[in-house]
Design a protein around this motif. Structure first.
Motif, PDB file in Angstrom:
ATOM      1  N   ILE A 245       1.845  -6.616   7.119  1.00  0.00           N
ATOM      2  CA  ILE A 245       1.058  -7.295   6.080  1.00  0.00           C
ATOM      3  C   ILE A 245       1.828  -8.502   5.566  1.00  0.00           C
ATOM      4  N   GLU A 252      -1.752  -5.894  -5.335  1.00  0.00           N
ATOM      5  CA  GLU A 252      -3.114  -5.690  -4.878  1.00  0.00           C
ATOM      6  C   GLU A 252      -3.321  -4.189  -4.788  1.00  0.00           C
TER       7      GLU A 252
ATOM      8  N   GLU B 112      -3.190  -7.031 -13.469  1.00  0.00           N
ATOM      9  CA  GLU B 112      -2.802  -8.062 -12.508  1.00  0.00           C
ATOM     10  C   GLU B 112      -1.557  -7.681 -11.709  1.00  0.00           C
ATOM     11  N   THR B 113      -0.568  -7.179 -12.391  1.00  0.00           N
ATOM     12  CA  THR B 113       0.655  -6.790 -11.687  1.00  0.00           C
ATOM     13  C   THR B 113       0.619  -5.330 -11.251  1.00  0.00           C
ATOM     14  N   LEU B 114      -0.324  -4.561 -11.811  1.00  0.00           N
ATOM     15  CA  LEU B 114      -0.404  -3.120 -11.574  1.00  0.00           C
ATOM     16  C   LEU B 114       0.908  -2.413 -11.913  1.00  0.00           C
ATOM     17  N   TYR B 115       1.661  -3.015 -12.819  1.00  0.00           N
ATOM     18  CA  TYR B 115       2.856  -2.347 -13.313  1.00  0.00           C
ATOM     19  C   TYR B 115       2.453  -1.177 -14.190  1.00  0.00           C
ATOM     20  N   PRO B 116       3.231  -0.096 -14.151  1.00  0.00           N
ATOM     21  CA  PRO B 116       2.926   1.036 -15.034  1.00  0.00           C
ATOM     22  C   PRO B 116       3.216   0.695 -16.492  1.00  0.00           C
ATOM     23  N   THR B 140       8.724   2.363 -12.961  1.00  0.00           N
ATOM     24  CA  THR B 140       9.551   1.196 -12.659  1.00  0.00           C
ATOM     25  C   THR B 140      10.943   1.669 -12.219  1.00  0.00           C
ATOM     26  N   PRO B 163       5.628  -4.915  -6.491  1.00  0.00           N
ATOM     27  CA  PRO B 163       4.262  -4.564  -6.914  1.00  0.00           C
ATOM     28  C   PRO B 163       3.401  -3.961  -5.798  1.00  0.00           C
ATOM     29  N   ILE B 164       2.512  -3.075  -6.191  1.00  0.00           N
ATOM     30  CA  ILE B 164       1.590  -2.394  -5.273  1.00  0.00           C
ATOM     31  C   ILE B 164       0.893  -3.405  -4.364  1.00  0.00           C
ATOM     32  N   GLY B 165       0.952  -3.154  -3.097  1.00  0.00           N
ATOM     33  CA  GLY B 165       0.219  -3.989  -2.140  1.00  0.00           C
ATOM     34  C   GLY B 165       0.847  -5.335  -1.858  1.00  0.00           C
ATOM     35  N   SER B 166       1.992  -5.625  -2.501  1.00  0.00           N
ATOM     36  CA  SER B 166       2.583  -6.966  -2.340  1.00  0.00           C
ATOM     37  C   SER B 166       3.315  -7.125  -1.010  1.00  0.00           C
ATOM     38  N   GLY B 167       3.802  -6.028  -0.452  1.00  0.00           N
ATOM     39  CA  GLY B 167       4.570  -6.127   0.784  1.00  0.00           C
ATOM     40  C   GLY B 167       5.884  -6.871   0.628  1.00  0.00           C
ATOM     41  N   MET B 168       6.361  -7.000  -0.604  1.00  0.00           N
ATOM     42  CA  MET B 168       7.593  -7.756  -0.851  1.00  0.00           C
ATOM     43  C   MET B 168       8.851  -6.955  -0.519  1.00  0.00           C
ATOM     44  N   VAL B 171      12.615  -5.615  -3.872  1.00  0.00           N
ATOM     45  CA  VAL B 171      13.040  -6.825  -4.581  1.00  0.00           C
ATOM     46  C   VAL B 171      14.277  -6.583  -5.440  1.00  0.00           C
ATOM     47  N   ILE B 193       6.480  -1.550  -0.215  1.00  0.00           N
ATOM     48  CA  ILE B 193       7.034  -1.557   1.151  1.00  0.00           C
ATOM     49  C   ILE B 193       6.149  -2.461   2.021  1.00  0.00           C
ATOM     50  N   GLY B 194       6.780  -3.342   2.796  1.00  0.00           N
ATOM     51  CA  GLY B 194       6.009  -4.246   3.632  1.00  0.00           C
ATOM     52  C   GLY B 194       6.120  -3.950   5.121  1.00  0.00           C
TER      53      GLY B 194
END
Lengths: 263, 263, 263, 263
Positions: A245, A252, B112-116, B140, B163-168, B171, B193-194
């Motif tokens: 991805i 997202e 927006e960030t889906l942070y808890p 977190t 962040p959820i879905g970020s695939g970063m 970090v 996880i990306g």
């Protein structure tokens, strides 16, 4: 759709030969020979590199050679050489002693960093190619040097991830990726791998294979680390082929975000 | 010495149950149901998370539940909840509908960030633990928050990698490692996880397991990526246990560096 | 076009007051008082933070207070507090002793990592705002926590770059940038800065200012490091405003690449 | 103790000449000539590089040369050259036209990455040194190449931080630091700088100076970015000399942590 079949259809081709594993390993620095043999077997590596100096100068090493030759594709290396003449002679000595024209070409420019001397490396590679060798040169992540090595007929390029034995991993993934994107021959990341995720990442950014030694031989448990590296290389290659991805700046939702139940 | 036996002796224990796989996966966002089932099977995951909202509100989802319940350990999640009351009610609804007291607690503080929302998360976790739930909170990488979640009785903590879905990917590996080093309950890295090396690295720095969804479901080839993640988690765990070599500033020869032959 | 004039038109506004410097510094840990005063002067910092405990409990500190009050804007802090009640009482004590309603709110959740307890922090901040304080809270880089602190009326948020005194720099620039992009109040990066480039980078990714202490006070030459930090903060801010070039995967010639002369 | 005096005692010595600034800049790519002159002045740079091709082939450039020669130390460069012969001829042409024996030696091996051809570079450097030039070669971060360049008599080495014009910053700080630690001649980081913190960091890890062009000329506000770079280089150098605090895995309180007041 079947991942297993898919993997079977993904051989690593090097100098016209096809290999099932994308992990190449070295034979130096193990606690003892049995651990080395166990690690080698668990790793699944099919190409194993041995120093020609050890083959030539140690009776121990000669036995090693006999011991390994039926188990794997042996790749003699010119570790310890520092001039074109030295490297060429060593390669020729290895060919005679061992009966393979494959050679991992190491031509060290500095005893402290063990960085290759890239100018001499290209010269020696050219000479060995003309002499009928399949040349796999240990080199830097410099895209111009890698191009020259391919141009003189090397079967692959083997840029370092970081200095030999340092365990620093991919100190410059940017350059490695640039080399992988542009290379006309297979890219084998060689040297500097410290742990499993380093190996996986090398495959993910486009390397065709990974060669490592110290990360396994000097791990606390070399055999278990060999298993880790075997799986990491498989994982990295599968991830590369599976198409990861994209990275996004923001989140997202994976699960649908519906209206509040409690509200 | 035998790596295989060694792996067999390394179960992942969570809330008193023992699992062979350290990969947990989600069920959202797949191209279609068959790909999801294939990916699930190839991944080897034994714990699979499903949104309670989907179970409750979609006939499709109800069937999904029936479909999965014999294949794996189901972990209902409270995705989409934004208040303590909302999350607690959703968890209770899930328990009734599904018959498990395990819950992945998501309590989102920002769309927006889906942070808890970590303050509410601790409250909700405490309430659910008192109500008999096995609570696995998405949180977190804040070591104080993780400690509080363990203190109120959570069975594990599930800090995000990004962040959820970020695939970063990871970090902040520094904080994740700090949390792993200090945690008194299992740490499951959840979200962000990306690709395969991210998952391997999470295990290498000390996480007990990894939970992911988008990295597989939205990959170009989800089934092949599921294989990659399975191997990456195995590799990362094995590397952790094998004891990696230290990072060194300078090179160290793996092959012996003898005198020049050509000189 | 005139860079100098430009800088003059770029004040840092905090709680309605305007400052010329975006560097805030602490007063602890210096080799001796003279070095502290020299460093303070060289740094150009206009806001200086002092522990209320030191003011209250040390005669040395009381003098420090008198010494500093005419040189800079003093910012009492609640270092060492671990509960809402403790922090609120300490802040009130400070106000009485010192005559300012500004307070740097520290509410530590863990003695080892010195991470804040963010749930209590929001509570204490809200209480102090209601009591008339200008509250500057030391917090994590969690965007939900930062939003809550702004919502209860804090004059700024002060997320950490890495643990206090660690010198690790920006361990999570990704989150810091996310916080800066979304914050409705000024963002002051507080804690973890190790060297000049860390401070510059904080400004470049959007922070309004930087607060640091150990990086100067424990440097080998604190006064010279104070000069470094002064320039780094100016550099980072100017670079932010100047609009940096985008990152490109490949090279782009700066000098024109004309035809070969020699060919 | 006086930081100002301290800075004054820290000249940058290159080929026997002493400079007050450690920032070298290029002259290409500015929106117009006035912006270039303003940026140059604000930057404080004393050494300014100009392409010999431009000097030779553009009437515009000839004027540029006249314009700059009284303001700064001019450094002609061989940008666009791709062979030893081409570079040597260009350098000689520049010397004749301009009357300086200083030359920034660029010998490009690849039009896409603009990476140097390091083998030819060493040859050309040696030839130019023998011909009486003060040679400053643009090179890679390969420690063996840098050593060879010093050995043939270069006055400094100028390793890239990342590809020319890429703005990627220091993609391999590890190698740059290795080169700085080992070099027997001054190290000037050249190419790839994107923003102020990159420049500061180059100095912090031990570079003697930084050469950049695009980061200023293509910034949204070049003059303001010139100010940023001037301060960043000063900051990085001061931080290097001041002796930064060590990085620590865990927190260390700056303010004394006394007993709870409220308890």
């Amino acid at each position: 759709m079947n991942a297993m079949n898919d993997t079977a259809k993904d051989p690593f081709t090097l100098a016209g030969k096809s290999f099932g594993s994308r992990l190449l390993i070295g034979t130096a620095g193990y606690p003892n020979r049995q651990v080395m043999l166990d690690a080698l077997e668990v790793s699944g590596a099919e190409i194993v590199t041995v120093s020609i100096r050890r083959v030539s100068t140690e009776s121990y090493a000669e036995n090693l050679w006999d011991l390994l030759k039926d188990r794997c594709h042996l790749l003699p290396n010119t570790a310890g050489c520092g001039t074109v003449r030295d490297a060429v002679l060593t390669a020729q000595l290895g060919r005679e002693a061992v009966g393979t024209d494959w050679v991992k070409l190491e031509l060290i420019g500095d005893r402290e960093t063990l960085y290759p001397d890239v100018a001499q490396l290209v010269e020696a590679a050219e000479e060995l190619v003309k002499d009928g060798f399949i040349v796999l040169p240990y080199c830097t992540d410099d895209p111009v040097v890698c191009q020259k090595l391919a141009d003189v007929g090397c079967a692959a390029v083997m840029p370092l991830a970081s200095p030999i034995g340092s365990g620093m991993g991919l100190v410059n993934p940017y350059n490695l990726e640039m080399v992988c994107n542009r290379s006309t021959v297979p890219v084998i990341v060689d040297a500097g791998i410290g742990t499993a995720s380093d190996a996986a990442r090398a495959l993910e950014i486009g390397a065709d294979a990974v060669l490592l030694n110290t990360a396994i031989s000097k791990a606390r448990n070399p055999v278990l680390m060999a298993a880790a590296m075997r799986d990491a290389v498989a994982a990295g290659r599968a991830a590369r082929r599976a198409g990861r991805i994209p990275r996004k700046g923001y989140a997202e939702a994976s699960s649908p975000q519906l209206g509040m139940i409690g509200s």
